[in-house]
Design an enzyme around this catalytic site. Structure first.
Site, PDB file in Angstrom:
ATOM      1  N   GLU A   1      93.491  23.872  48.655  1.00  0.00           N
ATOM      2  CA  GLU A   1      93.863  24.469  48.881  1.00  0.00           C
ATOM      3  C   GLU A   1      95.334  23.255  49.288  1.00  0.00           C
ATOM      4  OE1 GLU A   1      95.120  21.786  51.458  1.00  0.00           O
ATOM      5  OE2 GLU A   1      93.998  21.160  52.221  1.00  0.00           O
TER       6      GLU A   1
ATOM      7  N   ARG B   1      89.054  15.377  56.087  1.00  0.00           N
ATOM      8  CA  ARG B   1      87.926  16.977  56.137  1.00  0.00           C
ATOM      9  C   ARG B   1      89.138  18.027  55.150  1.00  0.00           C
ATOM     10  NH1 ARG B   1      83.049  16.322  57.946  1.00  0.00           N
ATOM     11  NH2 ARG B   1      82.470  18.458  57.461  1.00  0.00           N
TER      12      ARG B   1
ATOM     13  N   CYS C   1      93.750  20.482  42.052  1.00  0.00           N
ATOM     14  CA  CYS C   1      93.330  19.787  40.730  1.00  0.00           C
ATOM     15  C   CYS C   1      93.540  17.856  41.780  1.00  0.00           C
ATOM     16  CB  CYS C   1      93.282  20.334  39.832  1.00  0.00           C
ATOM     17  SG  CYS C   1      94.899  19.640  39.038  1.00  0.00           S
TER      18      CYS C   1
ATOM     19  N   HIS D   1      97.173  19.545  34.571  1.00  0.00           N
ATOM     20  CA  HIS D   1      96.037  19.744  35.313  1.00  0.00           C
ATOM     21  C   HIS D   1      95.101  18.810  35.308  1.00  0.00           C
ATOM     22  CE1 HIS D   1      92.534  22.047  37.083  1.00  0.00           C
ATOM     23  NE2 HIS D   1      91.258  21.830  36.037  1.00  0.00           N
TER      24      HIS D   1
ATOM     25  N   ASP E   1      84.690  20.358  37.145  1.00  0.00           N
ATOM     26  CA  ASP E   1      85.841  20.753  37.263  1.00  0.00           C
ATOM     27  C   ASP E   1      85.887  21.205  38.620  1.00  0.00           C
ATOM     28  OD1 ASP E   1      88.337  21.430  37.981  1.00  0.00           O
ATOM     29  OD2 ASP E   1      88.549  22.365  35.926  1.00  0.00           O
TER      30      ASP E   1
END
Length: 262
Positions: free
Chosen positions: A40, A65, A70, A108, A124
């Site tokens: 998210e 939580r 990435c 990334h 990943d």
């Protein structure tokens, strides 16, 4: 991480502490992370800081939580793996865009993980819809995964193309990096009008039968190949969906940040 923090992280992803840092244990941890910690980018649109330190990332995933993108997800996962005795190296990748060109350096973050029973793995948990299990880092043939067929191909430069079902996903540099090296990439994706993260609002998680994704007010559920799209109509419905499907409790509905450049 302190032992108590490691145990709390393991509870967060619903697994017991593995007996050893084995390849099987890595597979279990990888799959569990994808099913419990959403991909998210809500922080970008809620005006929240994104701090790239082990402490901040683990706090966000375990105590708050939440999920992340990435840098956050693979950064936190690396801290967990290291605390369990795995060797985890941070690698920088460049994601292929629609035009087939790789993005910016440090676009990334992925992981090269070494297990005690030999061999290195590409892990990943921060690329959205990707492999459900780690991939063998030194294998150059097809690798079957529940999410498709993956392949790592070596280029003349020594970098690796990571392909899914024949389509290049990202270009991976095999040299180990430090978490702080990714700060510029994270800043770019938080602020640039050219970043898809500033132009989209997404929360997505793998399930036992498919995937659930909430993009703004569009809720998409995929189960056993069947896709259902629902348009939510109120803030109450949106907040309830974040709680029900992703375990995320929010005080207000996130919207595309109007202060970000467009």
């Amino acid at each position: 991480m302190h032992a108590d923090r490691t145990e709390a992280y393991l509870r967060r992803i619903g697994v017991e502490r593995p007996d050893s840092p084995s390849a099987h244990a890595l597979q279990v941890l990888h799959a569990a992370h994808l099913r419990h910690v959403p991909f998210e980018n809500l922080s970008i649109h809620l005006g929240e800081e994104i701090v790239l330190t082990d402490e901040a990332l683990v706090t966000k995933v375990v105590e708050a939580r939440r999920g992340g993108f990435c840098y956050e997800l693979n950064g936190a996962f690396a801290a967990l793996l290291t605390s369990l005795g795995f060797e985890a190296a941070l690698l920088q990748g460049r994601v292929y865009g629609e035009a087939g060109r790789p993005g910016i350096p440090f676009d990334h973050l992925a992981l090269r993980v070494r297990t005690e029973d030999g061999g290195d793995w590409l892990a990943d948990v921060g690329f959205g819809a990707h492999s459900e299990l780690p991939l063998r880092f030194d294998e150059r043939g097809d690798q079957a995964d529940p999410a498709g067929t993956f392949r790592l191909t070596e280029k003349e430069s020594g970098d690796l193309d990571v392909l899914r079902d024949g389509s290049p996903q990202y270009l991976l540099d095999a040299r180990p990096r430090a978490l702080a090296d990714f700060a510029a990439g994270a800043w770019y994706h938080r602020t640039s009008p050219d970043s898809h993260f500033t132009r989209s609002l997404v929360c997505s998680i793998l399930t036992g039968t498919g995937r659930v994704t909430l993009s703004g007010r569009k809720l998409t559920t995929t189960a056993d190949g069947e896709r259902d799209v629902t348009e939510l109509t109120s803030e109450a419905e949106v907040l309830a969906a974040y709680d029900r499907y992703f375990g995320i409790t929010l005080e207000k509905e996130p919207f595309l940040n109007p202060l970000l450049p467009t």
